[in-house]
Write a protein that holds these residues in place. Sequence first.
Motif, mmCIF file in Angstrom:
data_model
loop_
_atom_site.group_PDB
_atom_site.id
_atom_site.type_symbol
_atom_site.label_atom_id
_atom_site.label_comp_id
_atom_site.label_asym_id
_atom_site.label_seq_id
_atom_site.Cartn_x
_atom_site.Cartn_y
_atom_site.Cartn_z
ATOM 1 N N ALA A 196 53.303 12.549 -25.142
ATOM 2 C CA ALA A 196 53.326 13.649 -25.783
ATOM 3 C C ALA A 196 52.842 14.936 -24.942
ATOM 4 C CB ALA A 196 52.450 13.711 -27.233
ATOM 5 N N GLU A 197 52.806 14.651 -23.569
ATOM 6 C CA GLU A 197 52.365 16.090 -22.640
ATOM 7 C C GLU A 197 53.804 16.718 -22.399
ATOM 8 O OE1 GLU A 197 50.350 14.739 -19.674
ATOM 9 O OE2 GLU A 197 48.661 13.559 -20.862
ATOM 10 N N PHE A 198 54.229 17.380 -23.330
ATOM 11 C CA PHE A 198 55.693 17.976 -23.159
ATOM 12 C C PHE A 198 55.805 19.203 -22.132
ATOM 13 C CE2 PHE A 198 55.552 16.393 -27.371
ATOM 14 C CZ PHE A 198 56.509 15.393 -27.434
ATOM 15 N N ARG A 199 54.749 19.731 -21.724
ATOM 16 C CA ARG A 199 54.715 20.876 -20.973
ATOM 17 C C ARG A 199 54.811 20.175 -19.538
ATOM 18 N NH1 ARG A 199 52.754 25.953 -20.896
ATOM 19 N NH2 ARG A 199 51.630 25.350 -22.934
ATOM 20 N N SER A 200 54.189 19.000 -19.055
ATOM 21 C CA SER A 200 54.463 18.328 -17.778
ATOM 22 C C SER A 200 55.882 17.769 -17.808
ATOM 23 C CB SER A 200 53.638 17.210 -17.655
ATOM 24 O OG SER A 200 52.216 17.918 -17.511
ATOM 25 N N ALA A 201 56.285 17.143 -19.088
ATOM 26 C CA ALA A 201 57.645 16.504 -19.012
ATOM 27 C C ALA A 201 58.788 17.524 -18.659
ATOM 28 C CB ALA A 201 57.905 15.908 -20.368
ATOM 29 N N LEU A 202 58.654 18.710 -19.675
ATOM 30 C CA LEU A 202 59.757 19.819 -19.432
ATOM 31 C C LEU A 202 59.734 20.294 -17.812
ATOM 32 C CD1 LEU A 202 59.083 22.079 -22.353
ATOM 33 C CD2 LEU A 202 61.340 21.025 -21.742
ATOM 34 N N GLN A 203 58.418 20.274 -17.115
ATOM 35 C CA GLN A 203 58.547 20.985 -15.682
ATOM 36 C C GLN A 203 59.344 19.949 -14.863
ATOM 37 O OE1 GLN A 203 54.481 21.265 -14.334
ATOM 38 N NE2 GLN A 203 55.000 21.666 -12.150
ATOM 39 N N HIS A 204 58.939 18.449 -15.264
ATOM 40 C CA HIS A 204 59.814 17.656 -14.130
ATOM 41 C C HIS A 204 61.284 17.485 -14.753
ATOM 42 C CE1 HIS A 204 56.557 15.759 -12.027
ATOM 43 N NE2 HIS A 204 55.745 15.979 -12.820
ATOM 44 N N GLU A 205 61.698 17.576 -15.861
ATOM 45 C CA GLU A 205 63.173 17.481 -16.338
ATOM 46 C C GLU A 205 63.870 18.740 -15.832
ATOM 47 O OE1 GLU A 205 66.304 15.621 -17.406
ATOM 48 O OE2 GLU A 205 64.102 14.678 -17.131
ATOM 49 N N LYS A 206 63.139 19.780 -15.686
ATOM 50 C CA LYS A 206 63.733 21.199 -15.042
ATOM 51 C C LYS A 206 64.100 20.957 -13.669
ATOM 52 C CE LYS A 206 61.957 24.240 -18.317
ATOM 53 N NZ LYS A 206 60.684 25.607 -18.523
ATOM 54 N N GLU A 207 63.405 20.167 -12.855
ATOM 55 C CA GLU A 207 63.701 19.879 -11.492
ATOM 56 C C GLU A 207 64.866 19.039 -11.507
ATOM 57 O OE1 GLU A 207 62.194 21.132 -8.797
ATOM 58 O OE2 GLU A 207 60.657 22.360 -9.896
ATOM 59 N N THR A 208 64.807 18.136 -12.480
ATOM 60 C CA THR A 208 66.050 17.182 -12.335
ATOM 61 C C THR A 208 67.263 17.880 -12.719
ATOM 62 O OG1 THR A 208 64.585 15.208 -13.190
ATOM 63 C CG2 THR A 208 66.796 15.029 -13.486
ATOM 64 N N TYR A 209 67.269 18.550 -13.720
ATOM 65 C CA TYR A 209 68.383 19.396 -14.013
ATOM 66 C C TYR A 209 68.893 20.424 -12.974
ATOM 67 C CZ TYR A 209 71.162 22.963 -16.445
ATOM 68 O OH TYR A 209 72.412 23.596 -16.790
ATOM 69 N N THR A 210 68.081 21.026 -12.179
ATOM 70 C CA THR A 210 68.259 21.946 -11.103
ATOM 71 C C THR A 210 68.863 21.171 -9.917
ATOM 72 O OG1 THR A 210 66.508 23.215 -11.586
ATOM 73 C CG2 THR A 210 67.403 23.615 -9.524
ATOM 74 N N ILE A 211 68.364 20.140 -9.671
ATOM 75 C CA ILE A 211 69.071 19.185 -8.616
ATOM 76 C C ILE A 211 70.472 18.834 -8.924
ATOM 77 C CG2 ILE A 211 68.780 17.149 -7.416
ATOM 78 C CD1 ILE A 211 65.907 17.420 -7.537
ATOM 79 N N TYR A 212 70.654 18.079 -10.191
ATOM 80 C CA TYR A 212 71.863 17.770 -10.679
ATOM 81 C C TYR A 212 72.900 18.964 -10.454
ATOM 82 C CZ TYR A 212 70.312 13.281 -11.748
ATOM 83 O OH TYR A 212 70.000 12.052 -11.914
ATOM 84 N N LYS A 213 72.333 20.067 -11.128
ATOM 85 C CA LYS A 213 73.320 21.275 -11.199
ATOM 86 C C LYS A 213 73.994 21.749 -9.908
ATOM 87 C CE LYS A 213 73.567 26.145 -12.928
ATOM 88 N NZ LYS A 213 72.725 27.144 -13.701
ATOM 89 N N ASN A 214 72.824 21.979 -8.702
ATOM 90 C CA ASN A 214 73.292 22.234 -7.529
ATOM 91 C C ASN A 214 74.201 21.131 -6.855
ATOM 92 O OD1 ASN A 214 71.812 24.432 -7.975
ATOM 93 N ND2 ASN A 214 69.944 23.835 -6.977
ATOM 94 N N GLN A 215 74.083 19.830 -7.072
ATOM 95 C CA GLN A 215 74.750 18.637 -6.391
ATOM 96 C C GLN A 215 75.877 18.624 -7.250
ATOM 97 O OE1 GLN A 215 73.764 17.020 -3.873
ATOM 98 N NE2 GLN A 215 71.781 17.355 -3.544
ATOM 99 N N PHE A 216 76.015 18.539 -8.287
ATOM 100 C CA PHE A 216 77.151 18.106 -9.301
ATOM 101 C C PHE A 216 78.007 19.271 -9.869
ATOM 102 C CE2 PHE A 216 74.943 13.987 -9.642
ATOM 103 C CZ PHE A 216 75.240 13.606 -8.300
ATOM 104 N N GLY A 217 77.175 20.255 -10.331
ATOM 105 C CA GLY A 217 77.896 21.269 -11.273
ATOM 106 C C GLY A 217 77.239 21.073 -12.480
#
Length: 1117
Positions: A950-971
Amino acid sequence: MTLSGWNPPPGSRKMKGDLLYLYVVTMEDRHVSITAATRGFYMNQSTAETFNPKPASPSFLSHSLVELLGQISPIFKKNFSALQRKRTLRHPFERVPTPFQVYSWIAPQTEHTIDCVRAEDAYTSRLGYEEHIPGQTRDWNEEIQTTRELPKKNLPERLVRERAIFKVQSDFVAAATRGAMAVVDGNVMAINPGEDSKMQMFIWNNIFFSLGFDVKDHYKEFGGDSAAYAATALDLDGVRAYSALDTEGLYTLGTAVIDYRGYRVTAQSIIPGILEREQEHSVVYGSIDFGKTVVSHPKYLELLEKTAVPLKILRHKVLNENAEAVELCSAVECKGIIGNDGRYYILDLLRTFPPDVNFLPVAMSASGVKQPGKEVAKAEVHRSLPVEPEMLEFARNHRHSLCCLRQELLEAFVDHRYLRFMEHAALQLVEREAYALEHGDSSVEKQKLLVDAGAHELQPDFGLSGQLLSAVAEAQGDEKSKDVIRKACSAIGSVCESSFDIRFNLDVFSPGVRFPEESEPEVQTQRQLVHDVASFLLSKQIPGLVHDCLDHSSLPMDGATLTEALHQRGINLRYLGVLARLLERPHFVSRVQQGHFLPRMVMSEIILRSAKHIFKTYLQGVEMSGLSVAVSHYLNCLFSSFPNPVAHLPVDELPARRRRNRRRNRNLANNDNTVWASLTPSDLWKQICSESLEYFGYTLHCDGVEQALEKHRLQKVSLLREFCLKSGVQLLLREFNMDSRQRPAFTEEDILNIFPIVKHVHPKATDAFHFFQSGQAKVKQGFLKEGYELISEALNLFNNVYGAMHPEICTCLRLLARLNYILGDHVEALGNQQKALLMSERVLGYNHPNTIMEYTHLALYCFANGQISVALKLLYRARYLMLTVCGENHPETAALDSNIGLVLHGVTEYDLSLRFLEKALENNVRYHGPKSLKVALSHHLLARVYSSKAEFRSALQHEKETYTIYKNQFGELHENTRESSEFLRKLTQQAVALQRTMNDLYSNGMGSNASLTQLQIAPPTLTSILEQMNMINGILFIPLSPSDLEKLRAEMQRRQCLQDALFQSSPVTSCSSTSPSPSSPMSILSKPHGTATSNTDAHTTTTTTKAPAAALQEDAS
């Protein structure tokens, strides 16, 4: 129980059937004598003082000794039954002996109990007692050669033959090892006792033993003792090469090289009749004085011509002492001897492969070659990897002049030259077809094909190469195109004008070898070819290895796996200094971050191998009584932080009875045999730096071991393990405080043993290997069940040849377990992987890198079967071994930490899971970069754990990094990007819901629980955890339609056919059938996941199918 002193039975008792007398003391302290007769076993009335062979009263006659002992002693009967039950509880793989002895570098202290049978075995083995019993010794040479003469027309005959060869070879290696240890320990009488100890030779158990020293200045011109030491290993390489060819009518000796207590011992089987005459009268082929006198034999030329094509040896002529031309099909050092049994033996095969001119500066300057290949090599380097041109001007002195290239390098060089041959021929054909097109003599389609092919520089692309292959094959049949082929052959150095054929003259740089004047132009061309292959090693192979390691295509974990990676590319270990200097170049420094595993491993190998070279000479000056003290003192000087370790010289355990004797003992302790005691850490480090510069050509810019460890981020326990494995030292299992400055880390009680390092020939199961290759090909094409059946058959054949224990059987079991898992049979996968793990521990060692990866695979299958606690223990065990072998700073540690973090997440140990996942993220960022897909996956795993807490602030921070990498790599439209976006949306909703709940609690008071029901945090499911573990361990299930499956299989079959056509069925090369494919399946899947080849860090690589909705991803593809 022991043999009775009344043995052997007298003649009168022999005629009554007595065979043997035994003396037994039972647990009840009852002393009895037992007669072993033709009728069975019974007690007799003999005592220690009197001999009375009559049966005792009451008389017990039993056909089994165990049954008789059970009747005599009830305690024995009870304990023996318990012992049998305990033995049956162990897995069969824990009880089956291994074909070759595997030693551990560390072992617990075991209690030394009395054992009369062990004492008798040790006595007979140590003194060679069986040699004095007529008919009891084995004729090793006859056994080795007879097994090779067995028929091999069909599969059953080949299995019987290969099983016999493997059994005799393993028995020979065991006997040779035992004999070499007895020779070094001084328990075997020399056949020339009047000579100096270094020149003595021995015969024990029908095996000939010689020490690795220069006898009678035979190698004086080549480096003396250093050359003699290296010649033994080179000769073994030659024996391996000729034995692998299995040429009918040509015989090699059984050979093993044993390093023990600082001495190198060569063990060989004895040629019949060789000891009855002088060597110069026995040799009918080759030279006994390095080319001064040369003889040849037509039968040997006929036999060696069969091996010349696969070994790439050029048939050539040299001049003998009478200036007469003599034809050879090997190096002049190769000797042919016809034994009294009529067999044609070859020996002294140290020049089986061409010399390494990079370590022969005299040859480089005196050859008279302009070396245009150097310019070609420089151009090739600039097209591939940026290496400074001065690296190619590499020629320096070595301590001996017997340096040779490896067979793997020759294979890679020939493949490379074949591609250049195709390119040159295609470009010539382009010009010819373009000219013909202008005159209307060629079809547009043919011209277009060749122009398109010639417009690109030829790369190892199967489609383009297949087109060029077809074009050149058609052109070869045209009389007008023969000139094109001749020019292409001349350009790449082919020995044949009309076809591609690369071979090497092994004598072009041999001192003392003369060639006929008319062949001088050809000799110059042959010298140039040797220069070219040496340049190819520097320009292609070494930078290519660095490139693979930096791209994580190859991930060695320790010195053994680094050595294997070097040898697979044909790189000798003497090039470690070149590799280290290359990693210091600006191009690679920018890619290699501080603490990268490759520079650490290279520096570790340079330091430890230099220390091993010094340790070898160090041990030769130590007497047997001071061995443990000397070894512990050396280890203290090398690894302990204690500044002034002192060696306590051994003293006599029994005091001398006379003062005169005591003075004599003191004088013996002060002679030259105690020079080792004066060694200090600073002196040892100076010797290591000197050895590193002399042998590897690399300067260690450190003032001591501690500074070297800190500068290169090495850990002492890994260095200690590597040194012990390389030098044969076995330590006591305990905690060693090597960082203490108050007391030395090692004592003489910590040295348990010194074990031998054995090198020998490894016979192969050819049919099983072909079945295994076919199974791998089927798996790559997506036919998993067919591949499974073929690999299962390969496993049966391997068991038939090797027995129950062998590394190749372990490889089969690992792959079968992986296929079982993919096909959904998790229970069978667990069983096969457990066998693979037990076998890997037995045949490779409990902390071998392959064993560590077996633990990881077994943990995955245990988790899939619901054995979560067992899986976690296995992963902890693997990580502990990984820390011992290479430390935390390694790419494979990230995969282990991710697995552990996932399992802990599954059992709701969130805090501990975060620690491992954060460590995995740190390693992935270090080795793959912050924008890689592995880093994206690590961020996603961390986000899942934080969301469970339930530490959603940290979870959002890490998942944003995941989304950024996938978006740059795959679109944005890729499936991974959409899944990450959806997960972000859910995290945002949960975070908003949590904030509303907390606001309601604060506004309505802490006593209100109505709003708590609005927030629901579901615990992770084991299915989702298993999916993530599959992805981390290289398994990815992809839904495919039936049409997609057919397209995938067709594409894989097309690529396989093109590859076979290019590398195995070339119509323009006479030796292509012996050139292996650069990407041999056995070399890929025989290595563990992560240490094999990998071309990307993406989640999706080469896939094979399971069913309509599954595919297998292997990082090894």
